[in-house]
Design an enzyme around this catalytic site. Structure first.
Site, PDB file in Angstrom:
ATOM      1  N   TYR A 167       5.140  61.313  24.427  1.00  0.00           N
ATOM      2  CA  TYR A 167       4.543  60.007  24.084  1.00  0.00           C
ATOM      3  C   TYR A 167       5.185  58.888  24.905  1.00  0.00           C
ATOM      4  CZ  TYR A 167       8.547  59.950  20.679  1.00  0.00           C
ATOM      5  OH  TYR A 167       9.775  60.024  20.063  1.00  0.00           O
ATOM      6  N   ASP A 195      23.226  61.627   9.288  1.00  0.00           N
ATOM      7  CA  ASP A 195      23.466  62.973   9.821  1.00  0.00           C
ATOM      8  C   ASP A 195      24.811  63.552   9.358  1.00  0.00           C
ATOM      9  OD1 ASP A 195      21.099  63.081  11.161  1.00  0.00           O
ATOM     10  OD2 ASP A 195      21.954  63.192  13.179  1.00  0.00           O
ATOM     11  N   ARG A 234      15.056  54.955  21.884  1.00  0.00           N
ATOM     12  CA  ARG A 234      16.151  54.933  20.902  1.00  0.00           C
ATOM     13  C   ARG A 234      17.105  53.762  21.167  1.00  0.00           C
ATOM     14  NH1 ARG A 234      18.956  59.061  17.978  1.00  0.00           N
ATOM     15  NH2 ARG A 234      21.093  58.393  17.714  1.00  0.00           N
TER      16      ARG A 234
HETATM   17  C1  LIG Z   1      16.181  65.570  20.316  1.00  0.00           C
HETATM   18  C2  LIG Z   1      16.179  64.711  19.080  1.00  0.00           C
HETATM   19  C3  LIG Z   1      15.062  63.912  18.758  1.00  0.00           C
HETATM   20  C4  LIG Z   1      15.066  63.127  17.586  1.00  0.00           C
HETATM   21  N1  LIG Z   1      13.955  62.370  17.291  1.00  0.00           N
HETATM   22  C5  LIG Z   1      13.937  61.644  16.131  1.00  0.00           C
HETATM   23  C6  LIG Z   1      12.781  60.854  15.775  1.00  0.00           C
HETATM   24  O1  LIG Z   1      11.768  60.806  16.511  1.00  0.00           O
HETATM   25  N2  LIG Z   1      12.809  60.148  14.600  1.00  0.00           N
HETATM   26  C7  LIG Z   1      13.908  60.169  13.759  1.00  0.00           C
HETATM   27  O2  LIG Z   1      13.877  59.517  12.687  1.00  0.00           O
HETATM   28  N3  LIG Z   1      15.004  60.887  14.089  1.00  0.00           N
HETATM   29  C8  LIG Z   1      15.047  61.625  15.245  1.00  0.00           C
HETATM   30  N4  LIG Z   1      16.172  62.349  15.568  1.00  0.00           N
HETATM   31  C9  LIG Z   1      17.328  62.310  14.660  1.00  0.00           C
HETATM   32  C10 LIG Z   1      18.186  61.084  14.849  1.00  0.00           C
HETATM   33  O3  LIG Z   1      18.549  60.922  16.191  1.00  0.00           O
HETATM   34  C11 LIG Z   1      19.451  61.194  13.977  1.00  0.00           C
HETATM   35  O4  LIG Z   1      19.134  61.778  12.741  1.00  0.00           O
HETATM   36  C12 LIG Z   1      20.061  59.812  13.731  1.00  0.00           C
HETATM   37  O5  LIG Z   1      20.550  59.267  14.927  1.00  0.00           O
HETATM   38  C13 LIG Z   1      21.192  59.895  12.692  1.00  0.00           C
HETATM   39  O6  LIG Z   1      21.790  58.632  12.526  1.00  0.00           O
HETATM   40  P1  LIG Z   1      23.304  58.505  12.096  1.00  0.00           P
HETATM   41  O7  LIG Z   1      23.586  57.068  11.991  1.00  0.00           O
HETATM   42  O8  LIG Z   1      23.566  59.381  10.927  1.00  0.00           O
HETATM   43  O9  LIG Z   1      24.114  59.145  13.301  1.00  0.00           O
HETATM   44  P2  LIG Z   1      24.191  58.651  14.812  1.00  0.00           P
HETATM   45  O10 LIG Z   1      23.058  57.743  15.139  1.00  0.00           O
HETATM   46  O11 LIG Z   1      24.388  59.879  15.618  1.00  0.00           O
HETATM   47  O12 LIG Z   1      25.519  57.765  14.862  1.00  0.00           O
HETATM   48  C14 LIG Z   1      26.812  58.275  14.648  1.00  0.00           C
HETATM   49  C15 LIG Z   1      27.802  57.320  15.312  1.00  0.00           C
HETATM   50  O13 LIG Z   1      29.127  57.662  14.895  1.00  0.00           O
HETATM   51  C16 LIG Z   1      29.998  57.590  16.002  1.00  0.00           C
HETATM   52  N5  LIG Z   1      31.171  58.452  15.703  1.00  0.00           N
HETATM   53  C17 LIG Z   1      31.202  59.805  15.636  1.00  0.00           C
HETATM   54  N6  LIG Z   1      32.428  60.234  15.305  1.00  0.00           N
HETATM   55  C18 LIG Z   1      33.206  59.124  15.155  1.00  0.00           C
HETATM   56  C19 LIG Z   1      34.571  58.930  14.800  1.00  0.00           C
HETATM   57  N7  LIG Z   1      35.400  59.955  14.534  1.00  0.00           N
HETATM   58  N8  LIG Z   1      35.051  57.661  14.730  1.00  0.00           N
HETATM   59  C20 LIG Z   1      34.242  56.596  14.996  1.00  0.00           C
HETATM   60  N9  LIG Z   1      32.909  56.735  15.338  1.00  0.00           N
HETATM   61  C21 LIG Z   1      32.411  57.985  15.398  1.00  0.00           C
HETATM   62  C22 LIG Z   1      29.131  58.089  17.150  1.00  0.00           C
HETATM   63  O14 LIG Z   1      29.646  57.723  18.409  1.00  0.00           O
HETATM   64  C23 LIG Z   1      27.797  57.420  16.830  1.00  0.00           C
HETATM   65  O15 LIG Z   1      27.688  56.125  17.375  1.00  0.00           O
HETATM   66  C24 LIG Z   1      16.195  63.138  16.734  1.00  0.00           C
HETATM   67  C25 LIG Z   1      17.308  63.907  17.061  1.00  0.00           C
HETATM   68  C26 LIG Z   1      17.305  64.692  18.209  1.00  0.00           C
HETATM   69  C27 LIG Z   1      18.500  65.547  18.536  1.00  0.00           C
END
Ligand SMILES: Cc1cc2nc3c(=O)[nH]c(=O)nc-3n(C[C@H](O)[C@H](O)[C@H](O)COP(=O)(O)OP(=O)(O)OC[C@H]3O[C@@H](n4cnc5c(N)ncnc54)[C@H](O)[C@@H]3O)c2cc1C
Length: 379
Positions: free
Chosen positions: A215, A296, A109
Site C-alpha cells: 500500500y 508489545d 511509521r
Molecule cells: C513487519 C511489521 C509490521 C507491522 N505493522 C503494523 C500495522 O500495520 N499496524 C499496527 O497496529 N501494528 C503493526 N505492527 C506492530 C507494531 O509495530 C508494534 O506492535 C508496536 O510498535 C508496539 O508498540 P510498543 O510501544 O509496545 O513498542 P515499540 O514501538 O517497539 O517501542 C519500544 C521502545 O522501547 C525502547 N526500549 C527497548 N528496550 C529498552 C530499554 N531497556 N530501556 C529503554 N528503552 C528501551 C525501544 O528502543 C523502543 O523505542 C507491525 C510489526 C511488524 C514487525
C-alpha cells in the site's frame, strides 16, 4: 488525580510509551520517558491505523494532522497470489467512516511516531537511557541505566517493546517460538514503479504458504510500502530487529510465481529489511506492585492483523484512565488495567496467529469498534 512528587517513569519512547505519556500529561500527571536510542530514526516501515487506533489518536488531537499526510485506502483488497482474483474486498474510506466514525489510514511509521513525539515535551524524555535494572522499595522504584546513571520514580510503565527488559526483570527470560517465517519490508519512492499504479486499496496477495501486503503510505501516493511473510530458515536469526537487512534476490525468488504487479513492485524495490516472526502465549501476569507492562512488552503478536501498535495505543488510554480512577492506589490501578485489557489483547494475539484475517468475508466490528476512551473499567 494529585500530582505525585516523583514522576511515573515510562520505559521506551515507542508508539505505546509516547501515547501513554501524552494521555497521562493531559490528566496532569508528572511523567518521564526513558528511551534507549540516542535519537529517533525514521525506520522504513508502513503502519495501518484501523478505526480503533484512530479513535485513540483522535482523542489525542492527532486525527487532522494524520489525515493530511496519510493514505486513506479505498478498500482492504484480498487477492489470489497468481491470478489476482479477488477473494474479499472490504470497503474502507467512507464506509468505515460511516460505520465506526473514524477513518482507516495507512502511513509511514516514522510519521506516526513523530506525531506522538510532538505531544511530549523534550524535557520529559531522556534519550540514550537503556534500563538495565530496577528495584521496588517503600512504594517507589529505583531505576538503573546502562550508562551507570539512576533515577527514582513513583511507578514504572514498561513500554519497552518486544524485547522488554522490564518483562525479563519481572518474569525471567522468555522462550518465544520461531514460526519458521520471516517478514521482509521496506518503503521506497513510488516514482521507482514507473507507470505501475498499485491502486487505491491496501492489497494483500495470498499465496499458498506466503503473502505480501502492499500500500501507499502517503496521501500524495508518492511512497510505497510492502511487508511479506514467508517460510525461511532463520539460521541467521536476529530476532525481531528493525535494522536487519534482507537479500533482495532471495525475496524476489520467493515471489517468482506471484502476479506480475507484485513482481514489478519487488523489482523496483531498492533495499529491504527482514524481521523473524515469533509467537508467544499470553503472559501469566503483566506486573507486580508499582511496575506494569504495556504494548508489545506484554502482548507481542504476529503482524497479520495489523493490530500491534493499535493495541499499544488502546493500552495507553486504558492505563491512564485506570490511574485516574484509582487515585493514589497505583497497584490497584495496574491490576485493573491488566484485568480490563488482557481478554481483548489475548483474543487479538490469537486471531493474529491464525493469519486468516479478512482473507474471506470478515466482520471486524469487535476489533474496529472498540473505544478505549469509553470502555468500562469495572469496580
Ligand atoms: C513487519 C511489521 C509490521 C507491522 N505493522 C503494523 C500495522 O500495520 N499496524 C499496527 O497496529 N501494528 C503493526 N505492527 C506492530 C507494531 O509495530 C508494534 O506492535 C508496536 O510498535 C508496539 O508498540 P510498543 O510501544 O509496545 O513498542 P515499540 O514501538 O517497539 O517501542 C519500544 C521502545 O522501547 C525502547 N526500549 C527497548 N528496550 C529498552 C530499554 N531497556 N530501556 C529503554 N528503552 C528501551 C525501544 O528502543 C523502543 O523505542 C507491525 C510489526 C511488524 C514487525
Amino acid at each position: 488525580m494529585k500530582k505525585r512528587e516523583l514522576p511515573i517513569a515510562i520505559i521506551g519512547a515507542g508508539i505505546g510509551g509516547l501515547a501513554a505519556a501524552a494521555v497521562l500529561r493531559k490528566q496532569g500527571v508528572n511523567v518521564h520517558v526513558y528511551e534507549q536510542a540516542k535519537q529517533f530514526a525514521r525506520i522504513g516501515a508502513g503502519i495501518q491505523m484501523t478505526p480503533n487506533a484512530m479513535r485513540v489518536l483522535n482523542g489525542l488531537g492527532l486525527r487532522g494532522r494524520l489525515e493530511e499526510i496519510a493514505f486513506a485506502p479505498r478498500s482492504s483488497l484480498n487477492r489470489q497470489h497468481d491470478t489476482g482474483a479477488v477473494t474479499n474486498e472490504f470497503p474502507l474510506a467512507e464506509a468505515v467512516l460511516e460505520r465506526y466514525g473514524m477513518p482507516f489510514l495507512a502511513m509511514h511509521r516514522g510519521d506516526l511516531h513523530a506525531a506522538l513525539a510532538g505531544l511530549v515535551p523534550g524535557e520529559n524524555i531522556s534519550l540514550g537511557k537503556k534500563l538495565v535494572r530496577f528495584e521496588q522499595r517503600d512504594g517507589s522504584v529505583l531505576l538503573e541505566f546502562e550508562d551507570g546513571s539512576q533515577a527514582h520514580a513513583a511507578a514504572v510503565i514498561g513500554a519497552d517493546g518486544v524485547h522488554s527488559q522490564v518483562r525479563e526483570l519481572l518474569l525471567g527470560a522468555e522462550k518465544p517460538r520461531f514460526t519458521g517465517r520471516v517478514a521482509y519490508r521496506t518503503t521506497f519512492p513510488a516514482s521507482r514503479l514507473g507507470s505501475l499504479d498499485i491502486g487505491p486499496s491496501r492489497t494483500k496477495w495470498w499465496g499458498p504458504d506466503r503473502h505480501i501486503v502492499i500500500y501507499y503510505v502517503t496521501r500524495r501516493r508518492d511512497e510505497v510500502y510492502f511487508v511479506t511473510s514467508q517460510p525461511e530458515d532463520a539460521g541467521w536469526l536476529t530476532p525481531e530487529s528493525w535494522s536487519a537487512k534482507g537479500d533482495l534476490n532471495v525475496l524476489r525468488e520467493a515471489y517468482a510465481d506471484f502476479h506480475p504487479d507484485v513482481r514489478a513492485v519487488l523489482a523496483a524495490c531498492p533495499d529491504v529489511h527482514k524481521w523473524a516472526i515469533f509467537q508467544r502465549d499470553p503472559l501469566p501476569s503483566w506486573g507486580e506492585g508499582n511496575v506494569v507492562l504495556m504494548g508489545d512488552a506484554c502482548h507481542p503478536m504476529t503482524p497479520y492483523m495489523a493490530q500491534g501498535a493499535a493495541m499499544a495505543l488502546e493500552d495507553a488510554v486504558v492505563l491512564a484512565r485506570c490511574l485516574e480512577a484509582r487515585g493514589a492506589d497505583v497497584d490497584a490501578a495496574f491490576r485493573t488495567f491488566e484485568r480490563v485489557r488482557k481478554p481483548r489483547t489475548s483474543a487479538v494475539q490469537a486471531g493474529s496467529s491464525a493469519n486468516n484475517w479478512m482473507r474471506e468475508a470478515t466482520n471486524p466490528d469487535w476489533v474496529y469498534g472498540y473505544d478505549a476512551w469509553e470502555v468500562a473499567l469495572g469496580d
